[in-house]
Design a protein around this motif. Sequence first.
Motif, PDB file in Angstrom:
ATOM      1  N   THR A 100     -11.509 -15.802  18.157  1.00 38.91           N
ATOM      2  CA  THR A 100     -10.335 -15.478  18.959  1.00 38.91           C
ATOM      3  C   THR A 100     -10.081 -16.620  19.942  1.00 38.91           C
ATOM      4  O   THR A 100     -10.957 -17.448  20.189  1.00 38.91           O
ATOM      5  N   ASP A 101      -8.883 -16.639  20.516  1.00 31.81           N
ATOM      6  CA  ASP A 101      -8.558 -17.660  21.517  1.00 31.81           C
ATOM      7  C   ASP A 101      -9.521 -17.585  22.698  1.00 31.81           C
ATOM      8  O   ASP A 101     -10.007 -18.607  23.192  1.00 31.81           O
ATOM      9  N   LYS A 102      -9.773 -16.362  23.164  1.00 32.83           N
ATOM     10  CA  LYS A 102     -10.646 -16.195  24.331  1.00 32.83           C
ATOM     11  C   LYS A 102     -12.064 -16.674  24.031  1.00 32.83           C
ATOM     12  O   LYS A 102     -12.675 -17.369  24.835  1.00 32.83           O
ATOM     13  N   GLU A 103     -12.585 -16.287  22.863  1.00 32.60           N
ATOM     14  CA  GLU A 103     -13.951 -16.681  22.524  1.00 32.60           C
ATOM     15  C   GLU A 103     -14.079 -18.197  22.405  1.00 32.60           C
ATOM     16  O   GLU A 103     -15.071 -18.789  22.825  1.00 32.60           O
ATOM     17  N   THR A 104     -13.048 -18.832  21.838  1.00 31.14           N
ATOM     18  CA  THR A 104     -13.049 -20.300  21.729  1.00 31.14           C
ATOM     19  C   THR A 104     -13.103 -20.935  23.113  1.00 31.14           C
ATOM     20  O   THR A 104     -13.878 -21.864  23.361  1.00 31.14           O
ATOM     21  N   ASN A 105     -12.279 -20.428  24.002  1.00 31.17           N
ATOM     22  CA  ASN A 105     -12.245 -20.954  25.368  1.00 31.17           C
ATOM     23  C   ASN A 105     -13.572 -20.735  26.082  1.00 31.17           C
ATOM     24  O   ASN A 105     -14.105 -21.636  26.745  1.00 31.17           O
ATOM     25  N   ASP A 106     -14.139 -19.526  25.926  1.00 25.56           N
ATOM     26  CA  ASP A 106     -15.439 -19.208  26.531  1.00 25.56           C
ATOM     27  C   ASP A 106     -16.522 -20.160  26.034  1.00 25.56           C
ATOM     28  O   ASP A 106     -17.274 -20.745  26.822  1.00 25.56           O
ATOM     29  N   ASP A 107     -16.611 -20.301  24.707  1.00 34.51           N
ATOM     30  CA  ASP A 107     -17.696 -21.077  24.100  1.00 34.51           C
ATOM     31  C   ASP A 107     -17.638 -22.549  24.490  1.00 34.51           C
ATOM     32  O   ASP A 107     -18.651 -23.148  24.860  1.00 34.51           O
ATOM     33  N   LEU A 108     -16.454 -23.137  24.413  1.00 35.69           N
ATOM     34  CA  LEU A 108     -16.328 -24.562  24.737  1.00 35.69           C
ATOM     35  C   LEU A 108     -16.592 -24.818  26.219  1.00 35.69           C
ATOM     36  O   LEU A 108     -17.210 -25.820  26.582  1.00 35.69           O
ATOM     37  N   THR A 109     -16.138 -23.916  27.065  1.00 34.99           N
ATOM     38  CA  THR A 109     -16.369 -24.080  28.506  1.00 34.99           C
ATOM     39  C   THR A 109     -17.853 -24.067  28.827  1.00 34.99           C
ATOM     40  O   THR A 109     -18.350 -24.904  29.590  1.00 34.99           O
ATOM     41  N   MET A 110     -18.580 -23.121  28.232  1.00 40.22           N
ATOM     42  CA  MET A 110     -20.010 -23.008  28.513  1.00 40.22           C
ATOM     43  C   MET A 110     -20.802 -24.160  27.892  1.00 40.22           C
ATOM     44  O   MET A 110     -21.736 -24.679  28.500  1.00 40.22           O
ATOM     45  N   LEU A 111     -20.437 -24.579  26.681  1.00 44.07           N
ATOM     46  CA  LEU A 111     -21.203 -25.612  25.970  1.00 44.07           C
ATOM     47  C   LEU A 111     -20.914 -27.021  26.479  1.00 44.07           C
ATOM     48  O   LEU A 111     -21.823 -27.838  26.637  1.00 44.07           O
ATOM     49  N   LEU A 112     -19.631 -27.309  26.733  1.00 48.04           N
ATOM     50  CA  LEU A 112     -19.235 -28.682  27.074  1.00 48.04           C
ATOM     51  C   LEU A 112     -18.718 -28.835  28.505  1.00 48.04           C
ATOM     52  O   LEU A 112     -18.458 -29.953  28.952  1.00 48.04           O
ATOM     53  N   GLY A 113     -18.544 -27.719  29.205  1.00 50.43           N
ATOM     54  CA  GLY A 113     -18.047 -27.798  30.579  1.00 50.43           C
ATOM     55  C   GLY A 113     -16.557 -28.062  30.663  1.00 50.43           C
ATOM     56  O   GLY A 113     -16.041 -28.421  31.723  1.00 50.43           O
ATOM     57  N   LYS A 114     -15.836 -27.878  29.539  1.00 50.56           N
ATOM     58  CA  LYS A 114     -14.382 -28.075  29.514  1.00 50.56           C
ATOM     59  C   LYS A 114     -13.737 -26.943  28.729  1.00 50.56           C
ATOM     60  O   LYS A 114     -14.219 -26.583  27.647  1.00 50.56           O
ATOM     61  N   VAL A 116     -10.436 -25.216  26.627  1.00 53.84           N
ATOM     62  CA  VAL A 116      -9.665 -25.737  25.495  1.00 53.84           C
ATOM     63  C   VAL A 116      -8.576 -26.697  25.950  1.00 53.84           C
ATOM     64  O   VAL A 116      -8.374 -27.766  25.362  1.00 53.84           O
ATOM     65  N   SER A 117      -7.871 -26.327  27.008  1.00 49.06           N
ATOM     66  CA  SER A 117      -6.768 -27.159  27.504  1.00 49.06           C
ATOM     67  C   SER A 117      -7.247 -28.552  27.899  1.00 49.06           C
ATOM     68  O   SER A 117      -6.644 -29.565  27.521  1.00 49.06           O
ATOM     69  N   ASP A 118      -8.353 -28.621  28.656  1.00 40.02           N
ATOM     70  CA  ASP A 118      -8.846 -29.919  29.121  1.00 40.02           C
ATOM     71  C   ASP A 118      -9.522 -30.704  28.004  1.00 40.02           C
ATOM     72  O   ASP A 118      -9.385 -31.931  27.932  1.00 40.02           O
ATOM     73  N   LEU A 119     -10.239 -30.028  27.122  1.00 42.44           N
ATOM     74  CA  LEU A 119     -10.906 -30.726  26.013  1.00 42.44           C
ATOM     75  C   LEU A 119      -9.877 -31.327  25.062  1.00 42.44           C
ATOM     76  O   LEU A 119     -10.067 -32.433  24.537  1.00 42.44           O
ATOM     77  N   SER A 120      -8.774 -30.619  24.843  1.00 47.36           N
ATOM     78  CA  SER A 120      -7.751 -31.069  23.889  1.00 47.36           C
ATOM     79  C   SER A 120      -7.104 -32.390  24.289  1.00 47.36           C
ATOM     80  O   SER A 120      -6.588 -33.122  23.436  1.00 47.36           O
ATOM     81  N   LYS A 121      -7.132 -32.705  25.586  1.00 47.71           N
ATOM     82  CA  LYS A 121      -6.478 -33.924  26.061  1.00 47.71           C
ATOM     83  C   LYS A 121      -7.083 -35.184  25.454  1.00 47.71           C
ATOM     84  O   LYS A 121      -6.384 -36.178  25.244  1.00 47.71           O
ATOM     85  N   ASN A 122      -8.396 -35.168  25.177  1.00 55.18           N
ATOM     86  CA  ASN A 122      -9.076 -36.355  24.641  1.00 55.18           C
ATOM     87  C   ASN A 122      -9.751 -36.089  23.296  1.00 55.18           C
ATOM     88  O   ASN A 122     -10.566 -36.895  22.848  1.00 55.18           O
ATOM     89  N   LEU A 123      -9.402 -34.988  22.652  1.00 47.84           N
ATOM     90  CA  LEU A 123     -10.017 -34.638  21.378  1.00 47.84           C
ATOM     91  C   LEU A 123      -9.349 -35.433  20.251  1.00 47.84           C
ATOM     92  O   LEU A 123      -8.122 -35.414  20.114  1.00 47.84           O
ATOM     93  N   PRO A 124     -10.145 -36.173  19.440  1.00 48.34           N
ATOM     94  CA  PRO A 124      -9.539 -36.939  18.349  1.00 48.34           C
ATOM     95  C   PRO A 124      -8.875 -36.029  17.315  1.00 48.34           C
ATOM     96  O   PRO A 124      -9.294 -34.879  17.136  1.00 48.34           O
ATOM     97  N   LYS A 125      -7.862 -36.539  16.631  1.00 45.20           N
ATOM     98  CA  LYS A 125      -7.178 -35.745  15.607  1.00 45.20           C
ATOM     99  C   LYS A 125      -8.086 -35.487  14.414  1.00 45.20           C
ATOM    100  O   LYS A 125      -7.993 -34.453  13.752  1.00 45.20           O
TER     101      LYS A 125
END
Length: 363
Positions: A100-114, A116-125
């Motif tokens: 889900t959108d929420k779970e994705t946001n939760d997981d990335l925030t806890m694992l990488l400290g960012k 989805v919105s902030d990680l996407s800014k520098n995420l390669p295509k």
Amino acid sequence: MEEIKKKFIIRDVYEIKWATKNFSDNMKRFYGPKLGNVLTKTSDCGTGPLLLIVISDPNPKFGKRRTSNGMELVNINLFDNKKLYRKLTGVGYAIHSSITDKETNDDLTMLLGKNVSDLSKNLPKNWDGKIKKLESDLIGQNEWKDMNQLFYVLNSTTNYVVLRNFEKLPENYQNYDHNDIDILTDDFLRIPYIANGGKSSFNKEFPPFVKVGGKSIKFDFGYPEDNYFDKKWAYDILNRRVFEHGLYIPSKEDYFYSLFYHAVFHQQKISDEYKNKLTKLSIELKLSKINSSIFDDIEESKKFIEKYMKNKGYLHTFSKKYRIFHNPVFRLVKVAILLWKTQGMNFLLTASKNKFKKFIKFS
């Protein structure tokens, strides 16, 4: 990896190694109460590095599926393929996937400290084929760098509101001059794990303090079912919350009336600090029927608040009518069933024992 490439776009890959001493607590914080027995999880999957694969779905399909959180709207492609990937490993839960959108946001925030919105800014295509290696626990595992970091994570992972005395937060928290930070949340099982390094508020070892920037700060996590405020009012406060200066706070109307109620009915006195805040809020809300003199009269204050509550359909939590409609026995049974399903019988018994001790002490 080859199977994933057939249906999804791999954006980036990380190998993450957690400190051995923190592994179990990292697991608890990442999965929350739904993890169950952490020893079973670590026995099945080991305590070595984990592989984080960040993907995009070019053709997502959404539908309702039954998950560990009940029926949810999920990405069906991810939900169905997760089962396939688990079969490939031969270990049932060695593959975790956010669905889900929420779970994705939760997981990335806890694992990488960012988030989805902030990680996407520098995420390669597209992934360049190189695995990034990180030796890092979940964000805030040992302590939080500062209050900004803590609230950044809470903003991305939980539904909460700081009820009062938030004016110096998060920037000036070192000069915070109240006993604790009062937080209202409907995520009553997970938020203590996130805030305090994997220790649950139901656990007798859970301290009421969170380490932030080398300072231990007391947090008081409240829930709509606590009956601190009328349950309907508590959920309304959460639904009407506003985002200001890096954290969620009540709307001005909710702040005025909840603070007024807290001072009159919980503390049974209105401090000079609260008088100043309430006076300022009443002016901003253009409450023509109120003047500063009312804050010196507890009985008149009670009448004013009760009139507002009646118009909104809110009740006193200590009233007979409220207790009939919000039977504490039914509420405790509901929570007990949830704890039993997500945490197991031993956890439930320990939690019940500790709550009983607190009740006896309070009584």
